[in-house]
Design an enzyme around this catalytic site. Structure first.
Site, mmCIF file in Angstrom:
data_model
loop_
_atom_site.group_PDB
_atom_site.id
_atom_site.type_symbol
_atom_site.label_atom_id
_atom_site.label_comp_id
_atom_site.label_asym_id
_atom_site.label_seq_id
_atom_site.Cartn_x
_atom_site.Cartn_y
_atom_site.Cartn_z
ATOM 1 N N ASP A 100 10.427 -17.431 39.832
ATOM 2 C CA ASP A 100 10.319 -16.009 39.523
ATOM 3 C C ASP A 100 9.855 -15.779 38.093
ATOM 4 O O ASP A 100 10.173 -16.571 37.190
ATOM 5 C CB ASP A 100 11.674 -15.316 39.720
ATOM 6 N N ARG A 101 9.166 -14.684 37.889
ATOM 7 C CA ARG A 101 8.620 -14.362 36.572
ATOM 8 C C ARG A 101 9.671 -14.429 35.457
ATOM 9 O O ARG A 101 9.407 -14.998 34.403
ATOM 10 C CB ARG A 101 7.975 -12.974 36.603
#
Length: 285
Positions: A100-101
């Site tokens: 995830d970012r």
């Protein structure tokens, strides 16, 4: 919709859940990522930290906030791990799992499509080993959470998907490394407790660790989707922390060519290490 945004939606959908792949999805993802790499992106941030590299694989220590690839999640983003690493090492790269970012840590790429298929199959078969570090609210000990999670659909990429899927198996093992109490008022309390946890996902569902910690009522600090806003605000105001305190610290896979086990460790970012020191959490078990 621009071609870049469309490709971002497709890539995001294909990498969404490590265990939802079949061979057709893998080939589709590889084609999408290859097409994305024809996009020229100017980079203004420092070079990526390379943790491991040979003629088939390369692993980086992804900074928090960096998207893996161009994505509809942020159509204004200008830097992506795929393009930055491509430019840094001078050849196309293919991510074989998602990160995830807001999560930092080990992100593995392969340099050819055959190796990509081999590595992605390991994620599908759950034969990889992964370990994360997370700061969570409250004092949590150790255990195993077996709690199925419903698939999180994207309104665009999944508009033709079956919306009646049952909840999917999701298992996370967790262990406490250290605990602390911070003398800062949060809500009605004069101080706040936190734990540094080792999280070991046994399945690969979307946002699994973040959703499982929320289910245990010990959300990860800095999680703006599944966390506690009061504690997130306290960390921003008192410790200048504007990120999710979740770090992919370790990954092991079987090398696609040598068949030897490869172990990759990602040191904590300076910001993550600083806040652990500030709140007196030790990474030593």
């Amino acid at each position: 919709m621009t071609q870049a945004i469309a490709l971002g939606r497709k890539a995001e959908s294909d990498l969404d859940s490590e265990q939802e792949h079949d061979l057709d999805n893998i080939d589709s993802m590889l084609a999408t990522v290859a097409e994305q790499q024809n996009i020229v992106v100017e980079s203004s941030s420092p070079e990526l930290e390379i943790l491991y590299q040979d003629e088939y694989l390369v692993a980086i220590n992804k900074p928090s906030g960096l998207l893996v690839h161009r994505s509809w999640l942020d159509t204004h983003a200008t830097e992506f791990a795929v393009q930055k690493l491509r430019d840094q090492i001078g050849q196309h790269v293919y991510p074989v799992h998602r990160l995830d970012r807001p999560t930092s840590g080990v992100l593995l790429f392969v340099l050819d499509k055959d190796s990509a298929r081999h590595l992605m199959q390991q994620f599908i078969d759950q034969s990889t080993e992964k370990s994360y570090l997370a700061v969570v609210r409250g004092h949590l000990e150790q255990g195993v959470l077996d709690y199925p999670l419903k698939y999180q659909y994207d309104k665009i990429a999944d508009k033709k998907a079956d919306m009646t899927k049952p909840a999917q198996e999701a298992v996370t093992e967790y262990r406490c490394i250290s605990q602390t109490e911070v003398p800062v008022a949060v809500g009605p309390y004069s101080s706040a407790r936190y734990s540094l946890m080792e999280l070991l996902p046994k399945t690969g569902r979307k946002h699994q660790l973040r959703r499982h910690m929320k289910h245990l009522r010990h959300p990860i600090v800095g999680d703006t989707s599944h966390g506690d806003g009061k504690h997130n605000t306290m960390f921003r105001e008192n410790f200048d922390i504007h990120r999710l305190l979740l770090h992919a610290a370790y990954l092991s896979v079987i090398h696609p060519k040598t068949q030897q086990k490869i172990e990759i460790h990602a040191p904590l970012t300076s910001e993550f290490a600083r806040v652990l020191s500030d709140i007196n959490l030790s990474v030593e078990k």
